[in-house]
Scaffold this active site. Structure first.
Site, short mmCIF file in Angstrom:
data_model
loop_
_atom_site.label_atom_id
_atom_site.label_comp_id
_atom_site.label_asym_id
_atom_site.label_seq_id
_atom_site.Cartn_x
_atom_site.Cartn_y
_atom_site.Cartn_z
CG HIS A 1 53.49 18.40 44.11
ND1 HIS A 1 53.33 17.87 42.85
CD2 HIS A 1 52.52 19.35 44.22
CE1 HIS A 1 52.33 18.45 42.24
NE2 HIS A 1 51.82 19.36 43.05
CG HIS B 1 58.43 13.53 42.79
ND1 HIS B 1 57.52 13.98 41.85
CD2 HIS B 1 59.42 12.94 42.08
CE1 HIS B 1 57.95 13.66 40.64
NE2 HIS B 1 59.11 13.05 40.75
CG HIS C 1 63.91 14.39 40.75
ND1 HIS C 1 63.73 15.01 39.53
CD2 HIS C 1 62.98 13.40 40.80
CE1 HIS C 1 62.74 14.41 38.88
NE2 HIS C 1 62.27 13.43 39.64
CD GLU C 2 62.89 10.59 43.36
OE1 GLU C 2 61.66 10.62 43.59
OE2 GLU C 2 63.35 10.33 42.23
#
Length: 656
Positions: free
Chosen positions: A452, A449, A445-446
């Site tokens: 991105h 980020h 998940h991290e």
């Protein structure tokens, strides 16, 4: 190429910041004297003033979260009012605002789409900051912004202090006999010739007891300590809500929720409420079935009145019985370094990027891994990865962007940097950091980020990476990458026993995948409860702690399938909305999840999760474009259709 992380002169940060702020003000004043302003001679240098400031202040605020001490707190508290005042002054500078408007009007036809987006966002943000208002009102807004910054920091500090103050010492082995060996080893200590076990509110330790603790009274004891942390935050919440309400009314909004939506993909309050209620309606029947199944299971233990502090314990037992899943069996296969190396190989395979460790790079802790990221053998980004729980580290997991990718005024390409911070089980002499699969999911998940931000190819810093991305879609790339952490082929790249090197077998992986949707409706309803509480809390002014509690109770009456005990003060620890950026935006997790699930469904429909062609298309359409276009347009460019809510419900096993 990259600025080193170096805070050896941390104590003097205030003085250095004052100099940078003074220099920034002078540079802006010089820019405002330009008679014929253009994008090149005004917007570009103005953008670089902001980047220079971010370059200096980000590590100072970051260190307070990852290595909290009296010194970091002091420096943070010295720098916070300076930066808050400066940002408020700049955001309310009518001359900058009017200059941007003139450039937009005069040069619109000659600007490219990215430059137009920069101006559109900046002008909107100036209007939202009240730059058009009179000086007396601006001064009040400045006071409000500073106080809100102080309160959110205090909220976070209170939580950290409360987390670190609590210890539960257990002497009776019967009370800890079900706790996984690696967790128990970490909890164990010797005192007065006796073996004892210490559990704290640090997340790995708390989860160990609430999930596996045999003694129901002890489970309630630690649950109560966790859910009643920082009671003084109740008054802080009252003040935060009051100030936010005053601020948005000055700016002409009916409430904070409508103000929040002015920068989001969702545009109307009822759109958000309807979205959440639709999901709740579609998931509630399944959630009721899931809780009934859990209640029946708990009856075997003679528990006829299952409580909140029993849920994790009996859910884990039920999951183990249904899917033959034993978390402790899996953890030796998820050793931290092995997971990271396999994860990097996976990212290389689908995105054509390499992670290269830089051993001599400075960081805030010896355990921080620093990597340069390469594409076609050329370095284009740097990442700092800090995974293990520490006493001086704020709870939770997050990505923090430091530098942005952009092209400066002289045509030089500036490279991006970011930090990933988690709170995974600590390594101990003789025992490496062994992760739960849920930790692996958090890492994916991290990293979503981070990618991105780091994969950006946008030449303008104001809309590069995560800058300029609407808050209710910023979770899309992180949630999208999560789905790969349940794929068999991906898992086999790193799920290797840390002692034997044996790869996790197909049967064990199949169980993990099947168990993914265990209690998914319950989990969804819990998120909707939080999101509705957050959004409704900001639709009108709730003035007292009892009114706030009343709202939460009302939402639970409608949507919770099991009510927490009265002493539970969840709101006092809801850092996402009171110490983070999620106020009236917690719904974003579900809103973005619709996009992420639908995007991942394209990989499922293609017949192979390792679809490199599709992954590279996603990289180019979504990740490389950052905030340079609205996400609904980028998603359409990638998928060639609008997103469907049913993809999320199908992936979660709520509908077929």
């Amino acid at each position: 190429m990259f600025k080193e992380f170096d805070l050896t002169d941390l104590e003097n940060s205030k003085k250095r910041l004052e100099e940078i702020l003074e220099d920034s003000k002078n540079k802006i004043d010089e820019l405002l004297k330009i008679e014929e302003k253009s994008y090149k001679n005004f917007v570009k240098p103005y953008e670089e003033v902001g980047e220079r400031l971010s370059d200096f202040i980000t590590p100072i605020f970051h260190i307070d979260s990852v290595k909290n001490s009296e010194i970091t707190q002091k420096v943070y508290e010295e720098c916070l009012p300076l930066i808050s005042n400066y940002e408020t002054e700049v955001s309310q500078n009518d001359n900058i605002y009017r200059s941007l408007k003139v450039i937009q009007d005069k040069s619109y036809r000659s600007l490219n789409d990215i430059q137009k987006k920069v101006l559109e966002n900046e002008i909107r943000d100036f209007e939202l900051s009240g730059c058009h208002l009179n000086n007396e009102i601006k001064e009040r807004l400045k006071e409000i912004n500073l106080r809100l910054s102080e309160l959110s920091h205090k909220f976070s500090q209170n939580l950290l202090n409360a987390t670190n103050e609590y210890e539960m010492i257990i002497e009776d082995y019967e009370d800890v006999k079900e706790i996984p060996a690696s967790d128990l080893e970490f909890a164990k200590f010797e005192e007065d010739g006796k073996t004892k076990y210490k559990f704290t509110l640090q997340m790995p330790s708390y989860l160990a007891y609430i999930t596996y603790g045999s003694n129901r009274q002890r489970r309630e004891e630690i649950y109560k300590a966790y859910s009643t942390r920082a009671p003084q935050n109740g008054k802080i919440i009252e003040e935060i809500l009051s100030l936010k309400d005053e601020k948005v009314k000055i700016l002409g909004f009916e409430n904070y929720a409508s103000y929040s939506l002015s920068t989001k993909m969702a545009k109307k309050e009822e759109e958000v409420i309807n979205f959440l209620e639709e999901l709740a309606k579609k998931g509630k029947d399944r959630a009721l079935e899931e809780i009934e199944e859990l209640k029946e299971y708990a009856l075997k233990d003679g528990i006829s009145d299952i409580k909140s502090f029993d849920l994790a314990y009996y859910s884990e037992k039920l999951k183990e019985e249904k899917y033959d899943i034993d978390e402790e069996y899996y953890r030796p296969y998820f050793e931290k370094t092995s997971v990271l190396n396999g994860f990097f190989s996976f990212l290389n395979k689908i995105f054509n990027v390499e992670f290269e460790e830089i051993k001599d790079a400075k960081a805030w802790d010896k355990d921080v891994l620093v990597c340069n990221i390469k594409e076609n053998s050329k370095v284009f980004a740097r990442i700092y990865i800090d995974l293990e729980a520490k006493k001086e580290k704020r709870g939770g997991a997050w990505m923090n962007n430091w530098h942005s990718h952009y092209v400066d005024m002289d045509g030089n390409k500036k490279l991006p940097t970011a930090y990933i911070v988690c709170n995974f089980p600590q390594s101990k002499e003789g025992v490496p950091s062994l992760l739960r699969h849920s930790d692996v999911v958090t890492l994916f998940h991290e990293m979503g980020h981070a990618l991105h931000h780091l994969f950006s190819k946008v030449p303008e810093a104001f809309v590069s990476g995560i800058a300029g991305v609407a808050w209710d879609v910023v979770e899309f790339p992180s949630q999208f990458l999560e789905y790969f952490s349940y794929d068999k082929e991906v898992l086999k790249m790193f799920a290797k026993h840390y002692e034997t090197g044996k790869v996790l077998d197909d049967e064990a992986i199949d169980k993990l995948i099947k168990a993914r949707n265990f209690q998914s409706a319950l989990s969804m309803l819990r998120q909707i409860e939080f999101a509705l509480f957050d959004f409704k809390l900001h639709q009108k002014l709730y003035k007292t702690e009892s009114e706030i509690q009343g709202l939460l109770d009302n939402i639970r009456d409608n949507y919770a399938v099991i009510k927490p005990p009265e002493y539970n003060k969840f709101q006092n620890g809801f850092a996402h909305i009171f110490a983070g950026g999620y106020a009236a935006g917690y719904y974003s997790y579900k809103w973005a999840e619709v996009l992420s699930a639908d995007a991942f469904y394209m990989f499922i429909d293609s017949g192979k999760v390792f679809n490199k062609e599709l992954a590279m298309k996603y990289k180019k359409a979504i990740l490389e474009k950052g905030g340079s276009q609205d996400m609904d347009k980028l998603f359409y460019e990638f998928a060639q259709r609008e997103p469907s809510v049913d993809s999320l419900l199908k992936i979660d096993g709520i509908i077929s």
